[in-house]
Design an enzyme around this catalytic site. Sequence first.
Site, PDB file in Angstrom:
ATOM      1  N   GLY A 292     -13.875   0.664  -4.503  1.00 18.25           N
ATOM      2  CA  GLY A 292     -14.039   1.556  -3.082  1.00 18.25           C
ATOM      3  C   GLY A 292     -14.631   0.485  -2.075  1.00 18.25           C
TER       4      GLY A 292
ATOM      5  N   THR B 227     -10.066   0.386  -8.750  1.00 15.88           N
ATOM      6  CA  THR B 227      -8.820  -0.746  -8.498  1.00 15.88           C
ATOM      7  C   THR B 227      -9.144  -1.518  -9.018  1.00 15.88           C
ATOM      8  OG1 THR B 227      -9.662   0.514  -6.387  1.00 15.88           O
ATOM      9  CG2 THR B 227      -8.738  -1.742  -6.451  1.00 15.88           C
TER      10      THR B 227
ATOM     11  N   SER C  18      -7.515   0.934   3.832  1.00 14.69           N
ATOM     12  CA  SER C  18      -7.596   0.192   2.063  1.00 14.69           C
ATOM     13  C   SER C  18      -9.269  -0.093   2.752  1.00 14.69           C
ATOM     14  CB  SER C  18      -6.495  -0.361   1.372  1.00 14.69           C
ATOM     15  OG  SER C  18      -7.557  -0.514   0.475  1.00 14.69           O
ATOM     16  N   SER C  19      -9.917  -0.570   1.365  1.00 14.03           N
ATOM     17  CA  SER C  19     -11.259  -1.795   1.856  1.00 14.03           C
ATOM     18  C   SER C  19     -10.981  -3.018   0.385  1.00 14.03           C
ATOM     19  CB  SER C  19     -12.263  -0.868   1.346  1.00 14.03           C
ATOM     20  OG  SER C  19     -12.858   0.428   1.728  1.00 14.03           O
TER      21      SER C  19
ATOM     22  N   ARG D 156       0.307  -1.366   0.037  1.00 12.56           N
ATOM     23  CA  ARG D 156       0.151  -0.122   0.271  1.00 12.56           C
ATOM     24  C   ARG D 156       1.174   1.305   0.100  1.00 12.56           C
ATOM     25  NH1 ARG D 156      -4.768   2.094  -0.945  1.00 12.56           N
ATOM     26  NH2 ARG D 156      -6.490   2.513   0.555  1.00 12.56           N
TER      27      ARG D 156
ATOM     28  N   THR E  91      -4.329  -0.940  -6.896  1.00 15.04           N
ATOM     29  CA  THR E  91      -4.694   0.933  -7.214  1.00 15.04           C
ATOM     30  C   THR E  91      -4.572   1.476  -7.144  1.00 15.04           C
ATOM     31  OG1 THR E  91      -6.941   1.664  -6.491  1.00 15.04           O
ATOM     32  CG2 THR E  91      -5.646   0.464  -4.845  1.00 15.04           C
TER      33      THR E  91
ATOM     34  N   ASP F 168      -8.248   7.927   0.654  1.00 13.71           N
ATOM     35  CA  ASP F 168      -8.471   7.119   1.426  1.00 13.71           C
ATOM     36  C   ASP F 168      -8.511   7.479   2.958  1.00 13.71           C
ATOM     37  OD1 ASP F 168      -9.684   5.811  -0.320  1.00 13.71           O
ATOM     38  OD2 ASP F 168      -7.947   4.324  -0.423  1.00 13.71           O
TER      39      ASP F 168
ATOM     40  N   ASN G 146      -6.357   4.228  -6.368  1.00 19.61           N
ATOM     41  CA  ASN G 146      -7.607   4.910  -6.183  1.00 19.61           C
ATOM     42  C   ASN G 146      -9.103   5.680  -6.911  1.00 19.61           C
ATOM     43  OD1 ASN G 146      -9.105   5.642  -3.703  1.00 19.61           O
ATOM     44  ND2 ASN G 146      -8.545   7.777  -3.543  1.00 19.61           N
TER      45      ASN G 146
END
Length: 568
Positions: free
Chosen positions: A472, A379, A450-451, A103, A397, A421, A399
Amino acid sequence: MKLTLRDTLNYPLIILLAGSTLTAPAFAQEASPRYKKGMVVCAYPDAAQAGLSVLKKGGNAVDAAVAVQFALAVTLPQAGNIGGGGFMVYRSSNGQTATLDYREKAPGKATTDMYLDANGKVIPQKSLYTHQAAGVPGSVDGMIEAHKKYGKLKWADVVQPSIDLAAKGFKVTERLANDLNRNQEQFTRLNNGGTNYFARTTPWKAGDLLVLKDLANTLTLIRDKGRAGFYSGKVAQQIITEMKRGDGLISQADLDNYHSVWRKPITGQYKQYKVITMPPPSSGGIALLQLLHSVEPYPLSRWGHNQDSTVQLIVEAERRVYADRSKYLGDPDFFKVPTDSLLRPAYIESRMKNFTWAAATPSSTIQPGSFAGYESDQTTHFSIVDAQGNAVSITTTLNGSFGNKIFVSGAGFLLNNEMDDFSSKPGVPNMYGLVGGKANSIQPGKRMLSSMTPTILEKDGKLFMVVGTPGGSTIITSVFQTILNVLEFGQDAQQAVTSKRFHHQWLPDEVAPEINAFTNDVTTKLQQKGYKIVPRGSIGRVDAIVVTPQGYLMGGADPRGDDTKSGW
Ligand code: GLY
């Protein structure tokens, strides 16, 4: 082999082999190719081919994953990337598991209030379409670390397919042409130096050849120099120069300090399935396990897919889980995430206690839970299994679609806008309508929550399913529903991915089904109980692989995108 009823429902083909008299569900008629030696399911046909070619050369799932990550950086500029980040969940053929967190991180000069004006108000779009929207990219380091630990082929061999695609060009699909056309004004306005590959005076159309020379050169440096080809030298200098052009924050020190992290997977049990998924800074893994545990006691398969009781239960579970997400989840290197408490069965069950069948629970009456001793929607996801049965589930991603839409001039790649985010201000929603607080506040060097929920399931100790999606805040609910589609509703991999989905995330207090996800009857019943139904466009692009009891790989490539399943 003795087949259970559940097996036959999951695998309609088995019904024929077993000579059973059971009636196959309607989707069983759809021929779904199945493979033995390996499979790649991802968001762009050429990228799937790149992964498959690596598998055919004797590469393993991680080799193929590296090839796909870089190929998507060329062919899927909306989300594929080297300027962004992602998460990998890995399961080896002998059952060892690992997750890699690559990330993005907040730059060293980032501050908690960087998106607020003098009056403390969030400045619209500053965390989205500016140089300051970009976090320090993690994808290149992530791929290097993944390959170092698990790769079998030479690094150069797994990067090369992406260089070929960028240098020789690839054919634009209708969807990509439309996306490029829709963003012309922003590509032009936000990029005033260097080659602007996507802006042009005549509209893009399907079949146009897109050649990305600067990106081919950058990928060549990554192929030849590894980490030094991106985080130092020419490309690093191009990133720093780009930052200076637009008042951006990423420095050479940020690039030097960027390192992806191997993290212990989050695991849990749903009936006879073991779920292996991503820990924080993803909120996805914890939320997915909370959701699964919340619905496990109920007879979902008897109620049926997208029936009123099923939807009501799922929405009420989601309401409570997303409320928890807003308070308790953030980067574990900066914030003590109460993982054990959030996943304690008694806690999850207590959260569902005030749910009643009579009426919707208003979100205003639900707050994040408490426990003693507390601690683009764009993403893209790909799922890969190789001949040995090693499996990779990666979600990666920029985003937003095309990230912040700003090219690193001369280097040919787009930067992310992942800083959005973070929670810019407690209680103020981000682009996905998600709210957060201290746990996800901006701090230098911190990873934004993050999801993304790359996930792998085992059944009886064997690989069963590889799954994930973009979308998302809808990622978690899409992965959850796709898993239930297979485990509870007897859908095969393709049907489970194709089936209509719906989303709820506590705030806003509404249920968002895809068009025709609910019958009129189901919609009316839910409305009568006080649910606000707000239909929306497509949700997510799930790419999944399910392993049949005979060891065949069956893929589900999402028809909502250009997603493709390739195998052999
Ligand atoms: N950028 C979307 C996510 O990571 O959840």
